[in-house]
Design an enzyme around this catalytic site. Structure first.
Site, short mmCIF file in Angstrom:
data_model
loop_
_atom_site.label_atom_id
_atom_site.label_comp_id
_atom_site.label_asym_id
_atom_site.label_seq_id
_atom_site.Cartn_x
_atom_site.Cartn_y
_atom_site.Cartn_z
N GLY A 491 0.81 -1.33 -0.05
CA GLY A 491 -0.03 0.08 0.02
C GLY A 491 0.76 1.22 -0.21
O GLY A 491 2.30 1.19 -0.06
N GLY A 493 0.57 5.98 1.36
CA GLY A 493 -0.42 7.08 2.01
C GLY A 493 0.22 8.12 1.28
O GLY A 493 1.12 8.30 0.20
N GLY A 494 -0.12 9.33 1.89
CA GLY A 494 0.08 10.62 1.43
C GLY A 494 1.75 10.92 1.27
O GLY A 494 2.26 11.89 0.77
N GLY A 496 4.39 8.16 1.39
CA GLY A 496 5.29 7.24 0.80
C GLY A 496 4.53 5.80 0.27
O GLY A 496 3.38 5.82 0.54
N VAL A 498 4.69 1.58 1.27
CA VAL A 498 4.86 0.60 2.26
C VAL A 498 5.02 -0.93 1.59
O VAL A 498 4.52 -1.33 0.88
CB VAL A 498 3.70 0.58 3.15
CG1 VAL A 498 3.92 -0.26 4.31
CG2 VAL A 498 3.25 2.03 3.66
N LYS A 511 8.10 1.52 5.30
CA LYS A 511 7.68 2.76 4.39
C LYS A 511 8.69 3.52 3.69
O LYS A 511 9.66 4.06 4.55
CB LYS A 511 7.00 3.70 5.70
CG LYS A 511 6.28 4.89 4.99
CD LYS A 511 5.85 5.96 5.87
CE LYS A 511 5.32 7.10 5.33
NZ LYS A 511 4.49 7.95 6.30
N ASP A 607 -4.19 15.14 10.45
CA ASP A 607 -4.81 14.53 9.29
C ASP A 607 -5.57 13.18 9.65
O ASP A 607 -5.32 11.91 9.31
CB ASP A 607 -3.66 13.84 8.35
CG ASP A 607 -4.27 13.71 6.88
OD1 ASP A 607 -5.31 14.01 6.49
OD2 ASP A 607 -3.46 13.25 6.01
#
Length: 806
Positions: A491, A493-494, A496, A498, A511, A607
């Site tokens: 997966g 995220g904002g 990086g 993973v 990450k 966030d």
């Protein structure tokens, strides 16, 4: 318009001539001669100048004009909007920003009057061009003026959503002449727009047109814009590097517009469209946050060029860019791809550094035709006849014994020469490895310093040795991820990507941050410092970090069950059971309350959203992604920062003022409660009246019509009293003013009391309240009775967390 505000677009009315020089003519899509360049701007289909050279629908026709003595200039359509750049692959066109003034007349001298103007005049009316959502902003230069930017439809003004606002003020100095044409320093410094003399605001939502509402904020009337040479309103790119005092009368820097080839979406059958003419292209839907829909064409993977013309997508020669396509062996380009193989004498994976290993030919002498003494070399081998013999050692029986008087001398020379060669052969690989190892170590040290490793150790380990225990080597990370195998990606995220890996017999999440500028390296260090000092069972645990690469790495505990967003927004009528949603909300509230009031220094997350709440196998909540979090000194209640967060969850007061407080996290948590109650995504939901999720939810709650928006599963699994209490709590958390919202400690205690009330009313036994067995296909992992019944105060929580080592 009399005293009303008028829009002035400064355009010189001079004789123009159409430019189509022989050097700028090429064959168009229909086989005709089409203009391919206007001045220094390239023109590619679907754009064009002559009929038959551009896409017929959507306003892709251009006008190329030249004034005598000046270079040619390019315009959209009929020639009122000047074009500065066209990018077909990215689907953007940059146009010259229009300048809007506050007043008019030879004696107005910048006088500000209330009223409104429209931005976007001259753009094509087909709805296929709209302001880029990732770049647009409004820039205002003047004094004592408030500018509100509303979404607008030029034809009917049926959209009136506020999408941006800013206010510019000019405090009067002693002896300052308000009729002066220049503001005194420092109210308009070079390139600065902080609210004094000028202001700016990002425009996140992209429309084709905007209505600019202007209000005079001067105490005494009239007010004056003062800076006559550039006072006005501009819509430009937020990354434009400009001097606010050097803007010309005829407009500002270019602004980026997105475009789609068609207002309809791609065909659902084979994802191809008539506009995608190249054989190696495909159609991709394009939907903005505000609901504009259409599609674009893109070249297939491994190809680049123009997908809108026949043969426009050409093969990329990946072998010319081995640093991008990672080939550390012999590269061969193929159509749409490439192959990478180890050189002769080596075997392994050529896609990784040091992935090709030397083949030991001496272990298979017959296969490599060696019938003498074999010596392995890097990428090759040495085969020679034994001492006392001579001849061809590559053929069976090819070595012949010496039979003359010089045998002894030959043997001696052979032994001496062989010994020298042996020492050279044995020593060379060692020296090469030593040199390579030194280079690698120096590079690791350079990256460690570049990534602020020394600062990180100082921040984390001032009083303990936790910094040394958290530093993990690159060698261990590579082993854990199989050299960052893309199959290990789980997966992103904002901040990086993973990877899943195994480190010291433990499954971990690694990450790899998307860091390209120095500010993001500081955010990376910020996340390490914050998580290294947070120990809470509902906050994802940081195990360590690696700073020996150009891109820093973080190692977390592995949370196996995905995100709350993934579990909540599933297809079908049934989703996460209501009792699990209540418990998860309480656990998230407990974690945020801990960060606000029980950590050594208060931490504001900035966030909070369902995509940043991870769930383990028992559906226990884990708050993650602290890349945007901020420490707040204990003697302060807030801090002014650059706005960060996710639209839909973002505190509106923080968005407009930049003032970050603990109540900003409370607002985001309130949006999360609304999302759990309604099972609707906050950043895409729009009501029939174009209201967002939070405002529509609060309106229905006030009217007693909450049932119109609630998730039917929630009403089926819970009684109305608890639902109304949680809905009321969500409304309190999302009040416009921060001082009207409760603290996270109050929210935590409210949710805990509701959980206790729910357990006293109906103990959870896997059945509905009516006694009927729940047949929903979505089943959560059962939790032990003992764990479900535990209640802790904040002090007990800290004592319990301290017993377990990080």
């Amino acid at each position: 318009m009399g005293a009303a505000v008028c829009l002035f677009v400064i355009t010189l009315v001079l004789p123009w001539v159409v430019v189509a020089s022989p050097a700028a003519v090429a064959s168009g899509p229909a086989g005709s001669s089409c203009t391919s360049r206007c001045g220094n701007i390239s023109i590619a289909y679907p754009f064009g100048v002559e009929p038959g050279c551009y896409h017929a629908a959507g306003g892709f026709n251009l006008t190329c004009r030249q004034q005598q003595g000046d270079p040619p200039e390019l315009f959209l359509g009929d020639g009122t909007v000047q074009v500065t750049d066209i990018s077909v692959p990215s689907g953007t066109v940059r146009v010259k920003s229009q300048r809007m003034e506050f007043g008019q007349g030879p004696y107005s001298r910048g006088r500000i009057t209330n009223g409104s103007v429209t931005w976007g005049g001259g753009l094509p009316k087909g709805g296929q061009f709209f302001l880029s959502e990732s770049k647009g902003m409004v820039l205002v230069i003047g004094c004592n003026i408030q500018v509100d930017v509303h979404a607008s439809d030029v034809a009917s003004y049926n959209r009136n959503s506020l999408v941006g606002s800013c206010t510019a003020v000019c405090p009067m100095l002693d002896g300052f002449d308000p009729y002066s044409s220049v503001l005194p320093y420092p109210y308009l410094p070079n390139g600065s727009c902080g609210g004094l003399g000028c202001c700016e605001a990002n425009i996140i939502l992209g429309y084709s047109f905007y209505r600019i509402q202007i209000q005079n904020r001067s105490i005494s009337s009239p007010s004056y814009a003062t800076s006559l040479n550039n006072a006005g309103i501009y819509i430009i790119d937020r990354d434009s590097s400009i001097d606010t005092r050097s803007l010309s009368l005829d407009g500002g820097p270019p602004v980026t517009m997105d475009w789609v080839i068609s207002g309809s979406q791609c065909p659902t059958t084979n994802k191809s469209a008539a506009e995608c003419r190249s054989a190696n292209s495909f159609c991709l839907d394009y939907v903005t946050h505000v609901g504009y829909r259409g599609h674009r064409c893109h070249c297939s993977y491994g190809y680049q060029g123009n997908p809108y013309v026949l043969g426009g997508c050409q093969d990329i020669d990946e072998c010319k860019s081995p640093d991008i396509y990672h080939c550390y062996g012999n590269c061969r380009n193929t159509a749409g791809s490439f192959t990478c193989q180890c050189p002769a004498g080596f075997t392994g994976n050529a896609s990784f550094p040091n992935g090709c290993k030397d083949i030991d030919e001496c272990k298979h002498q017959e296969a490599y035709s060696c019938y003498g003494i074999c010596q392995n070399l890097p990428g090759s081998f040495l085969c020679k006849c034994p001492d006392g013999t001579y001849g061809n050692s590559s053929t069976k029986g090819g070595c012949i014994t010496f039979k003359n008087s010089f045998t002894g001398l030959s043997i001696g020379l052979g032994v001496g020469g062989g010994t020298s060669l042996l020492l050279l052969a044995l020593g060379a690989p060692y020296i090469v490895r030593k040199v390579k190892l030194q280079k690698v170590n120096k590079m690791k040290q350079r990256f460690f310093k570049q990534n602020h490793g020394l600062l990180l150790q100082q921040l984390i380990s001032q009083s303990t040795d936790i910094g040394e225990r958290m530093i993990i080597t690159l060698r261990d990370i590579e082993k854990a991820t199989n050299n960052f195998d893309r199959a290990r990606i789980i997966g992103g995220g904002g901040h990086g990507v993973v990877f899943k890996g195994i480190l010291d017999l433990h499954v971990v999440a690694i990450k790899k941050s998307k860091i390209v500028v120095q500010r993001e390296i500081n955010e990376f260090i910020n996340e390490v410092v914050i998580l290294s000092q947070v120990n809470h069972r509902n906050v994802v645990k940081l195990l360590g970090c690696c700073l020996e690469t150009e891109v820093p790495l973080l190692v977390y505990e592995f949370i196996s069950n995905g995100t709350l967003c993934h579990h909540l927004h599933v297809e079908g009528p049934k989703s996460l059971p209501w009792h699990d949603r209540m418990r998860i909300a309480a656990e998230v509230a407990k974690a945020i309350s801990y960060l606000h009031s029980a950590a050594s220094m208060p931490i504001f997350h900035r966030d909070i959203k369902s995509a940043n709440i991870l769930l383990d196998d028992a559906l226990t909540a884990k708050v993650s992604d602290f890349g945007a979090s901020r420490y707040i000194p204990t003697d302060q209640t807030g801090v002014t920062t650059a706005v960060q967060g996710t639209m839909g969850y973002l505190d509106p007061m923080y968005y407009y003022t930049g003032r970050l407080t603990d109540k900003s996290d409370v607002f985001s948590f309130g949006v999360l409660l609304v999302e759990l109650l309604t099972r609707k995504r906050p950043y895409v939901y729009r009501s029939v009246n174009d209201d967002g999720l939070v405002s529509h939810f609060e309106s229905l709650l006030a009217e007693g019509k909450l049932v119109d928006i609630l998730d039917p599963q929630v009403m089926e699994e819970e009684d109305g009293a608890i639902i109304k209490e949680i809905a009321t709590l969500a409304a309190m958390c999302t009040k416009l003013k921060g001082e009207d919202r409760p603290t996270m400690r109050d929210v935590e205690m409210t949710l805990e009391s509701l959980l206790v009330k729910k357990r006293q009313q109906v103990p959870f036994n896997g059945t509905r309240q009516t006694g009927e067995t729940d047949s929903t296909p979505y089943m959560s992992t059962s939790r032990g009775t003992k764990e479900a019944s535990r209640q802790y105060t904040m002090e007990e929580e800290m004592l319990l967390s301290a017993r377990f080592p990080r």
